[in-house]
Design a protein around this motif. Structure first.
Motif, short mmCIF file in Angstrom:
data_model
loop_
_atom_site.label_atom_id
_atom_site.label_comp_id
_atom_site.label_asym_id
_atom_site.label_seq_id
_atom_site.Cartn_x
_atom_site.Cartn_y
_atom_site.Cartn_z
N PHE A 193 -67.72 6.70 -76.80
CA PHE A 193 -66.89 6.47 -77.99
C PHE A 193 -67.31 5.18 -78.70
O PHE A 193 -67.44 5.14 -79.93
CB PHE A 193 -65.42 6.41 -77.58
CG PHE A 193 -64.49 6.01 -78.69
CD1 PHE A 193 -64.14 6.91 -79.68
CD2 PHE A 193 -63.98 4.72 -78.75
CE1 PHE A 193 -63.29 6.53 -80.71
CE2 PHE A 193 -63.13 4.34 -79.77
CZ PHE A 193 -62.79 5.25 -80.76
N VAL A 194 -67.54 4.13 -77.91
CA VAL A 194 -67.96 2.86 -78.50
C VAL A 194 -69.31 3.01 -79.21
O VAL A 194 -69.51 2.52 -80.33
CB VAL A 194 -68.04 1.77 -77.41
CG1 VAL A 194 -68.67 0.50 -77.97
CG2 VAL A 194 -66.65 1.47 -76.87
N LEU A 195 -70.25 3.72 -78.58
CA LEU A 195 -71.57 3.90 -79.19
C LEU A 195 -71.48 4.69 -80.49
O LEU A 195 -72.16 4.37 -81.48
CB LEU A 195 -72.50 4.61 -78.20
CG LEU A 195 -72.88 3.80 -76.95
CD1 LEU A 195 -73.72 4.64 -76.01
CD2 LEU A 195 -73.63 2.52 -77.33
N VAL A 196 -70.64 5.72 -80.51
CA VAL A 196 -70.49 6.51 -81.74
C VAL A 196 -69.90 5.65 -82.84
O VAL A 196 -70.34 5.69 -84.00
CB VAL A 196 -69.61 7.75 -81.47
CG1 VAL A 196 -69.23 8.44 -82.78
CG2 VAL A 196 -70.34 8.73 -80.56
N VAL A 197 -68.90 4.83 -82.51
CA VAL A 197 -68.27 3.97 -83.51
C VAL A 197 -69.27 2.95 -84.05
O VAL A 197 -69.31 2.66 -85.25
CB VAL A 197 -67.03 3.27 -82.91
CG1 VAL A 197 -66.51 2.19 -83.85
CG2 VAL A 197 -65.94 4.29 -82.62
N MET A 215 -66.30 12.26 -86.17
CA MET A 215 -65.69 13.48 -85.64
C MET A 215 -66.73 14.36 -84.97
O MET A 215 -66.49 14.91 -83.88
CB MET A 215 -64.98 14.24 -86.76
CG MET A 215 -63.77 13.52 -87.34
SD MET A 215 -62.55 13.10 -86.06
CE MET A 215 -62.13 14.73 -85.46
N PHE A 216 -67.88 14.51 -85.62
CA PHE A 216 -68.94 15.33 -85.01
C PHE A 216 -69.41 14.72 -83.69
O PHE A 216 -69.60 15.42 -82.69
CB PHE A 216 -70.11 15.45 -85.99
CG PHE A 216 -71.29 16.19 -85.41
CD1 PHE A 216 -71.29 17.57 -85.34
CD2 PHE A 216 -72.39 15.49 -84.92
CE1 PHE A 216 -72.37 18.25 -84.79
CE2 PHE A 216 -73.47 16.17 -84.37
CZ PHE A 216 -73.46 17.55 -84.31
N GLY A 217 -69.57 13.40 -83.67
CA GLY A 217 -70.04 12.74 -82.46
C GLY A 217 -69.05 12.86 -81.32
O GLY A 217 -69.43 13.14 -80.17
N LEU A 218 -67.77 12.66 -81.62
CA LEU A 218 -66.75 12.78 -80.57
C LEU A 218 -66.66 14.21 -80.05
O LEU A 218 -66.51 14.44 -78.84
CB LEU A 218 -65.39 12.32 -81.10
CG LEU A 218 -65.24 10.82 -81.36
CD1 LEU A 218 -63.86 10.51 -81.90
CD2 LEU A 218 -65.49 10.03 -80.07
N ALA A 241 -67.50 17.90 -75.73
CA ALA A 241 -68.04 19.20 -75.34
C ALA A 241 -69.06 19.06 -74.21
O ALA A 241 -69.07 19.84 -73.25
CB ALA A 241 -68.68 19.89 -76.54
N THR A 242 -69.89 18.04 -74.31
CA THR A 242 -70.89 17.81 -73.25
C THR A 242 -70.21 17.53 -71.91
O THR A 242 -70.58 18.09 -70.87
CB THR A 242 -71.80 16.64 -73.63
OG1 THR A 242 -72.45 16.93 -74.87
CG2 THR A 242 -72.84 16.39 -72.55
N LEU A 243 -69.21 16.66 -71.95
CA LEU A 243 -68.49 16.34 -70.71
C LEU A 243 -67.79 17.56 -70.13
O LEU A 243 -67.79 17.78 -68.91
CB LEU A 243 -67.48 15.23 -70.97
CG LEU A 243 -68.06 13.85 -71.32
CD1 LEU A 243 -66.94 12.87 -71.64
CD2 LEU A 243 -68.90 13.31 -70.17
#
Length: 622
Positions: free
Chosen positions: A540-544, A552-555, A560-562
């Motif tokens: 989350f930090v890296l996406v921000v 939204m796409f990154g989260l 989904a990956t997790l």
């Protein structure tokens, strides 16, 4: 049965009480790595100081360490509302002592070292892991027992054992005309569940208890019928097992307890128990999640058959999981075991230290959820009110509604007589009311159509309607009592044949060891469960920081990956794919409905009108 059957009787003489307690004293099997065992409270109190915590003030020492005795502890005290009395058992270790302890305990050779089993987080999903992370962070903000306190307590307890090795319990015999309850109270100087076994909490002092329930099998001869173990978040009927239940392991007449490592909770079976800490403030979210889960699993066909019914059982996905290890592979304490009970200390009559001291038996750290605060003694709860287990040992285990075996047959026959008498009285009442109803109907029939009797006629009609309703209710009660009498007759016949009834029908929530069924095995899966929430937070930090425009796409991609990795470890990829496909289909349906709402309404109305006309024309054709 006499109305005073449930009233307490005077306790037996000390020798008789001691003999009864010795006859059924339990065997306790601990987990390897356990450091604290039941002891006498006197040496513990001698090592303690007595304190009071008044609202908005610093704690005040009332009796310093070395000066406190059981007699001083029993002295009456009153310090106003909000004051909390507590004992302080030990002072934290200095750096050198703590280092020596850690090197000796963690790196030195130990035959009884504890090794954790499957990671607790591998047993639950992401939501529980996230709530668990929040709970761990709250330990930094709320009151807790310092980490080196457990080490200091272990050293002090070891010194006390070297001075005088003893293992004792506190016993109490509580009698009514129906039951004789043998209470076994165990005092531990410390609960190191968190620091020693990755559990919920640490706190000074710990009181645990089990109760064996006896009945008079023959004049002057008592026999065991039930046994109840106190355990985390269980009460009433769920606490007890019948003496002949296979789950109750015994050594002769001595019930076996499997004690939780560090927590000292009592279990009937060896194993690893999943204890769950609920978060009350999340209750509305939990209810909403359970509704959604039931709809998803049952009505959308995600689970079928018996599994669908199981899916509707409420599940708090916001629970915090902890494992209580009750393996029984460590010290065994009791008759014929590694160590035997050296003494039984009677709690009849109630000693002054138990009766008069309502404070905590260890340090008070002002933990708002009370998990790290020490418990009160055997008589009182933390709030100073008397424990139900003390003033009502029979009702505490749900036995206040269960007749003792030697009274059960007579009790059932007496109840059968009462119901039969009630049935006969009701039949007489029905006959009288039925006669009156016929009379009223005759009068109403005679008055019907006569204008000058209209008011009286209306009154009679109202009486007839009321009496008819009353008669219908009486006849329904009669039918119910007939079925009840039939059931009582069958029950009495079974008792006369020696049948004892269902073994476990009273248990609503059985505490059983956790199962690994359905979990992917292996160290990699456990490691993943331990780091998954941390990875999610880092992601989350890296996406921000680096892709804020695609947040939204990154989260979504991250979650989904997790989810797919987790499903792979749990061997649930097909179920996940099916659920995702159904979810996407629902989303598509909602989008189409939003975009073409009025067109769909028009088509629906046209289709409905065509169907109605077709059905009507078919009717004309016939």
């Amino acid at each position: 049965m006499t109305p005073d059957a449930a009233l307490p009787l005077p306790p037996p003489a000390a020798d008789e009480a001691r003999a009864l307690l010795r006859r059924f004293e339990p065997v306790i099997r601990y987990t390897r790595g356990e450091r604290f065992f039941p002891m006498n409270v006197e040496p513990y109190v001698r090592e303690c100081s007595l304190w009071v915590q008044r609202p908005d003030e610093e704690p005040e020492c009332l009796v310093p360490e070395g000066a406190l005795t059981l007699e001083k502890l029993a002295e009456p005290r009153s310090d106003g509302f909000g004051a909390v009395y507590f004992l302080k058992f030990i002072e934290p270790l200095n750096i050198r002592e703590l280092t020596e302890y850690i090197l000796r305990e963690r790196w030195g050779p130990r035959a009884d070292a504890f090794h954790a089993g499957r990671g607790r987080l591998a047993r639950v999903g992401y939501t529980s892991r996230f709530v668990d992370a929040l709970f761990s962070l709250t330990l930094l903000a709320r009151g807790r027992v310092p980490g080196d306190t457990a080490a200091a307590a272990a050293q002090l307890y070891r010194r006390l054992l070297r001075q005088h090795e003893h293992f004792c319990y506190y016993g109490r015999v509580y009698r009514t005309r129906s039951w004789t309850a043998l209470q076994y109270w165990f005092f531990y100087p410390f609960n190191n569940w968190r620091s020693g076994f990755f559990g919920v909490n640490d706190h000074e002092a710990d009181w645990e208890m089990i109760t064996v329930y006896l009945y008079e099998a023959a004049p002057g001869r008592l026999a065991p019928e039930w046994v109840a173990y106190s355990s985390h978040d269980f009460w009433g009927d769920d606490l007890r097992r019948r003496w002949d239940d296979p789950e109750v392991e015994k050594v002769g007449e001595h019930p076996v307890i499997y004690a939780g490592a560090g927590s000292h909770a009592s279990y009937f079976q060896r194993g690893e128990y999943l204890a769950e800490l609920e978060m009350p403030f999340l209750s509305p979210v939990v209810r909403l999640a359970n509704l959604a889960r039931g709809y998803w699993r049952r009505f959308l066909g995600q689970v079928r058959g018996e599994a669908a019914d199981q899916a509707l059982i409420p599940l708090n996905v916001f629970r915090i999981p902890f494992v209580d290890y009750a393996r029984g592979d460590g010290l065994s304490l009791g008759p014929g075991q590694d160590r035997e009970w050296t003494d039984v200390c009677l709690l009849d009559p109630t000693p002054g230290w138990a009766q008069n001291y309502r404070g905590l038996w260890g340090v008070y750290v002002r933990d708002p959820i009370a998990g790290e605060n020490a418990p009160a003694g055997p008589v009182y709860n933390r709030d100073g009110l008397m424990r139900r287990a003390w003033y009502d040992p029979i009702g505490w285990a749900g036995l206040d509604k269960v007749p003792a075996p030697h009274e059960a047959l007579e009790w059932a026959r007496e109840r059968q007589r009462e119901v039969a008498e009630r049935q006969a009285a009701r039949q007489r009442e029905i006959a009288a009311k039925a006669h009156t109803l016929v009379d009223l109907q005759l009068e109403a029939t005679a008055m019907d159509g006569r204008p000058h009797l209209r008011r009286l006629y209306d009154a009679r009609v109202a009486e007839i309607e009321a009496l008819s309703r009353a008669l219908a209710g009486l006849r329904a009660e009669t039918a119910a009592d007939e079925a009840l009498l039939e059931a009582l007759a069958q029950h009495i016949a079974g008792q006369e044949r020696g049948e004892r009834g269902p073994l476990r029908a009273h248990i609503k929530h059985a505490h059983v060891p956790a199962s690994d069924t359905g979990l992917a095995l292996g160290r990699i899966a456990e490691t993943w469960s331990a780091i998954s929430i941390g990875l999610l937070m880092i992601g989350f930090v890296l996406v921000v920081l680096f892709a804020r425009h695609y947040l939204m796409f990154g989260l979504t991609a991250l979650i989904a990956t997790l989810l797919f990795v987790e499903a792979g470890f749990r061997r649930q990829l097909p179920q996940l794919v099916s659920s995702v496909a159904l979810a996407l289909a629902l989303v598509c349906a909602l989008v189409l409905t939003f975009e073409f709402f009025w067109e769909m309404v028009v088509l629906g109305v046209l289709a409905a009108s065509g169907y109605v006309m077709w059905e009507n024309l078919k009717e004309l054709g016939n």
